[in-house]
Design a protein around this motif. Sequence first.
Motif, PDB file in Angstrom:
ATOM      1  N   SER A  46      63.809  37.736  27.763  1.00  9.68           N
ATOM      2  CA  SER A  46      64.082  39.163  27.551  1.00  9.68           C
ATOM      3  C   SER A  46      62.855  39.999  27.859  1.00  9.68           C
ATOM      4  O   SER A  46      62.960  41.079  28.482  1.00  9.68           O
ATOM      5  N   GLY A  47      61.676  39.524  27.467  1.00  8.71           N
ATOM      6  CA  GLY A  47      60.448  40.252  27.779  1.00  8.71           C
ATOM      7  C   GLY A  47      60.173  40.296  29.272  1.00  8.71           C
ATOM      8  O   GLY A  47      59.763  41.330  29.816  1.00  8.71           O
ATOM      9  N   THR A  48      60.398  39.168  29.952  1.00  6.97           N
ATOM     10  CA  THR A  48      60.163  39.114  31.395  1.00  6.97           C
ATOM     11  C   THR A  48      61.115  40.024  32.145  1.00  6.97           C
ATOM     12  O   THR A  48      60.713  40.765  33.053  1.00  6.97           O
ATOM     13  N   VAL A  49      62.402  39.984  31.789  1.00 11.20           N
ATOM     14  CA  VAL A  49      63.384  40.849  32.447  1.00 11.20           C
ATOM     15  C   VAL A  49      63.046  42.315  32.213  1.00 11.20           C
ATOM     16  O   VAL A  49      63.085  43.135  33.143  1.00 11.20           O
ATOM     17  N   ALA A  50      62.696  42.658  30.987  1.00 13.10           N
ATOM     18  CA  ALA A  50      62.347  44.047  30.689  1.00 13.10           C
ATOM     19  C   ALA A  50      61.119  44.499  31.474  1.00 13.10           C
ATOM     20  O   ALA A  50      61.067  45.629  31.970  1.00 13.10           O
ATOM     21  N   SER A  51      60.141  43.619  31.597  1.00 12.13           N
ATOM     22  CA  SER A  51      58.935  43.955  32.357  1.00 12.13           C
ATOM     23  C   SER A  51      59.230  44.079  33.847  1.00 12.13           C
ATOM     24  O   SER A  51      58.732  44.989  34.520  1.00 12.13           O
ATOM     25  N   MET A  52      60.038  43.163  34.372  1.00 15.65           N
ATOM     26  CA  MET A  52      60.391  43.228  35.787  1.00 15.65           C
ATOM     27  C   MET A  52      61.220  44.473  36.107  1.00 15.65           C
ATOM     28  O   MET A  52      61.095  45.051  37.192  1.00 15.65           O
ATOM     29  N   ARG A  53      62.034  44.889  35.177  1.00 11.08           N
ATOM     30  CA  ARG A  53      62.836  46.092  35.357  1.00 11.08           C
ATOM     31  C   ARG A  53      61.984  47.358  35.226  1.00 11.08           C
ATOM     32  O   ARG A  53      62.360  48.423  35.691  1.00 11.08           O
ATOM     33  N   GLY A  54      60.867  47.239  34.521  1.00  5.41           N
ATOM     34  CA  GLY A  54      60.045  48.412  34.271  1.00  5.41           C
ATOM     35  C   GLY A  54      60.504  49.235  33.089  1.00  5.41           C
ATOM     36  O   GLY A  54      60.208  50.426  32.999  1.00  5.41           O
ATOM     37  N   TYR A  55      61.220  48.619  32.140  1.00  9.39           N
ATOM     38  CA  TYR A  55      61.683  49.365  30.970  1.00  9.39           C
ATOM     39  C   TYR A  55      60.495  49.797  30.118  1.00  9.39           C
ATOM     40  O   TYR A  55      59.559  49.014  29.887  1.00  9.39           O
ATOM     41  N   ARG A  56      60.580  50.990  29.581  1.00 11.60           N
ATOM     42  CA  ARG A  56      59.489  51.479  28.738  1.00 11.60           C
ATOM     43  C   ARG A  56      59.393  50.723  27.414  1.00 11.60           C
ATOM     44  O   ARG A  56      58.337  50.695  26.780  1.00 11.60           O
ATOM     45  N   MET A  57      60.487  50.119  26.990  1.00  5.42           N
ATOM     46  CA  MET A  57      60.476  49.389  25.722  1.00  5.42           C
ATOM     47  C   MET A  57      60.047  47.938  25.870  1.00  5.42           C
ATOM     48  O   MET A  57      60.085  47.172  24.905  1.00  5.42           O
ATOM     49  N   ALA A  58      59.611  47.537  27.063  1.00  5.11           N
ATOM     50  CA  ALA A  58      59.242  46.139  27.299  1.00  5.11           C
ATOM     51  C   ALA A  58      58.215  45.600  26.299  1.00  5.11           C
ATOM     52  O   ALA A  58      58.377  44.481  25.793  1.00  5.11           O
TER      53      ALA A  58
ATOM     54  N   LEU B 124      69.399  48.083  24.865  1.00  3.32           N
ATOM     55  CA  LEU B 124      68.938  49.384  24.373  1.00  3.32           C
ATOM     56  C   LEU B 124      67.865  49.957  25.296  1.00  3.32           C
ATOM     57  O   LEU B 124      67.849  51.168  25.565  1.00  3.32           O
ATOM     58  N   ALA B 125      66.983  49.079  25.778  1.00  3.46           N
ATOM     59  CA  ALA B 125      65.927  49.528  26.694  1.00  3.46           C
ATOM     60  C   ALA B 125      66.523  50.069  27.992  1.00  3.46           C
ATOM     61  O   ALA B 125      66.058  51.080  28.533  1.00  3.46           O
ATOM     62  N   ALA B 126      67.558  49.396  28.499  1.00  2.00           N
ATOM     63  CA  ALA B 126      68.223  49.872  29.714  1.00  2.00           C
ATOM     64  C   ALA B 126      68.884  51.223  29.467  1.00  2.00           C
ATOM     65  O   ALA B 126      68.776  52.143  30.289  1.00  2.00           O
ATOM     66  N   TRP B 127      69.560  51.355  28.338  1.00  2.00           N
ATOM     67  CA  TRP B 127      70.203  52.628  27.989  1.00  2.00           C
ATOM     68  C   TRP B 127      69.166  53.736  27.828  1.00  2.00           C
ATOM     69  O   TRP B 127      69.356  54.864  28.302  1.00  2.00           O
ATOM     70  N   HIS B 128      68.056  53.404  27.178  1.00  2.00           N
ATOM     71  CA  HIS B 128      67.002  54.386  26.923  1.00  2.00           C
ATOM     72  C   HIS B 128      66.437  54.950  28.215  1.00  2.00           C
ATOM     73  O   HIS B 128      66.045  56.120  28.279  1.00  2.00           O
ATOM     74  N   ASP B 129      66.401  54.124  29.254  1.00  2.00           N
ATOM     75  CA  ASP B 129      65.879  54.563  30.548  1.00  2.00           C
ATOM     76  C   ASP B 129      66.976  55.037  31.503  1.00  2.00           C
ATOM     77  O   ASP B 129      66.730  55.251  32.680  1.00  2.00           O
ATOM     78  N   GLY B 130      68.206  55.184  30.985  1.00  2.59           N
ATOM     79  CA  GLY B 130      69.301  55.651  31.809  1.00  2.59           C
ATOM     80  C   GLY B 130      69.742  54.647  32.857  1.00  2.59           C
ATOM     81  O   GLY B 130      70.186  55.023  33.951  1.00  2.59           O
ATOM     82  N   ARG B 131      69.670  53.348  32.503  1.00  6.34           N
ATOM     83  CA  ARG B 131      69.981  52.305  33.485  1.00  6.34           C
ATOM     84  C   ARG B 131      70.941  51.281  32.883  1.00  6.34           C
ATOM     85  O   ARG B 131      70.763  50.077  32.988  1.00  6.34           O
ATOM     86  N   THR B 132      71.991  51.787  32.248  1.00  6.46           N
ATOM     87  CA  THR B 132      72.942  50.899  31.584  1.00  6.46           C
ATOM     88  C   THR B 132      73.666  49.979  32.555  1.00  6.46           C
ATOM     89  O   THR B 132      74.208  48.951  32.140  1.00  6.46           O
ATOM     90  N   ALA B 133      73.677  50.315  33.831  1.00  6.25           N
ATOM     91  CA  ALA B 133      74.326  49.450  34.815  1.00  6.25           C
ATOM     92  C   ALA B 133      73.641  48.092  34.924  1.00  6.25           C
ATOM     93  O   ALA B 133      74.233  47.126  35.409  1.00  6.25           O
ATOM     94  N   ASN B 134      72.396  48.003  34.442  1.00  4.26           N
ATOM     95  CA  ASN B 134      71.659  46.740  34.494  1.00  4.26           C
ATOM     96  C   ASN B 134      72.057  45.771  33.389  1.00  4.26           C
ATOM     97  O   ASN B 134      71.732  44.575  33.460  1.00  4.26           O
ATOM     98  N   SER B 135      72.720  46.268  32.352  1.00  2.25           N
ATOM     99  CA  SER B 135      72.880  45.495  31.118  1.00  2.25           C
ATOM    100  C   SER B 135      73.593  44.163  31.313  1.00  2.25           C
ATOM    101  O   SER B 135      73.169  43.137  30.757  1.00  2.25           O
ATOM    102  N   ALA B 136      74.673  44.141  32.085  1.00  2.00           N
ATOM    103  CA  ALA B 136      75.427  42.898  32.261  1.00  2.00           C
ATOM    104  C   ALA B 136      74.584  41.844  32.968  1.00  2.00           C
ATOM    105  O   ALA B 136      74.552  40.677  32.553  1.00  2.00           O
ATOM    106  N   ALA B 137      73.887  42.233  34.030  1.00  2.00           N
ATOM    107  CA  ALA B 137      73.032  41.282  34.751  1.00  2.00           C
ATOM    108  C   ALA B 137      71.892  40.799  33.866  1.00  2.00           C
ATOM    109  O   ALA B 137      71.559  39.609  33.857  1.00  2.00           O
ATOM    110  N   ASP B 138      71.298  41.720  33.096  1.00  2.00           N
ATOM    111  CA  ASP B 138      70.208  41.342  32.190  1.00  2.00           C
ATOM    112  C   ASP B 138      70.680  40.285  31.198  1.00  2.00           C
ATOM    113  O   ASP B 138      69.995  39.283  30.948  1.00  2.00           O
ATOM    114  N   LEU B 139      71.858  40.507  30.616  1.00  2.00           N
ATOM    115  CA  LEU B 139      72.408  39.574  29.630  1.00  2.00           C
ATOM    116  C   LEU B 139      72.593  38.184  30.232  1.00  2.00           C
ATOM    117  O   LEU B 139      72.230  37.172  29.616  1.00  2.00           O
TER     118      LEU B 139
END
Length: 285
Positions: free
Chosen positions: A192-204, A108-123
């Motif tokens: 999940s928190g580390t990946v979100a922070s490294m990606r720079g997601y606003r929902m981290a 959801l964080a990736a989608w929210h930031d317009g970066r859905t292409a990251n989702s598979a790698a994040d998972l």
Amino acid sequence: MRTAAIALSAFVFALSPAAAAAEPSPELTFRPEVDLPITVVGGAAWIATELAKKGLAPASCRWCAVNSLDASTRGALVWEDKPETAHELSNVTVFGVAPVSALGLTALAAWHDGRTANSAADLVIITQAMVVAMDLNQLTKYIVGRQRPYAHFGNDEVLCAGQGCSRPPPDDDDLSFFSGHTTAVFSLAAASGTVASMRGYRMAPWIWAQGTAIAVLSAYLRMAGDRHYFTDVLTGAAFGSAAGVLIPTLFHRPRPGVAGPETPRFRVSLAPARGGAGMGVAGAF
């Protein structure tokens, strides 16, 4: 007496990058030909050791004694009348709530930031961290052979001295150290928190907060269900958190010179106004 009036005279969100400077966010290192096999084989190894528990588990406890800290915390936290309820609730958190929350919120964080292409790698990265942590946890439990609290204290509510209940299999009685449930939920929360922070997601921050809350609840339920001692869950929390942070950081850190989509930035400005002040907010998202 005149009083100063604070007015929100301008509250502007600009939808273009020109409104607020945004620094490029680096992409994480992800190699499907390497990371997918590691994750799949690691998960299969954990499942195999679970299925082979009867032959792998120690025949009797190698660590049977209980220290005063574990004895006192058990007495304070165990649900004397309904330990099985706590046990089932802990299963819900580790097999349902925690993975859905960690993976779902990150997507959801990736989608929210317009970066859905990251989702598979994040998972895959998050799952990989959990799988590695669980494999090492499984190996430790079989080697250490610590007696579970319900077995040590003869908890009839778990051991089923009466009628109409289902006793845990005897090969599970000496696999207390360290808590697998706690390792799993804390590794999911941290990864999940580390990946979100490294990606720079606003929902981290929200991902860190919800993951930690679920993990703490699950750890408590393992003790309430008389399946683990305090030191079991404390070690599981520390080990799972370390795996969740270190695996993404050490093996998937951003590639130098490779930039991804822009990360949101906001700018707040104050300006004097007649009888008070005005505030403006500009941002790109």
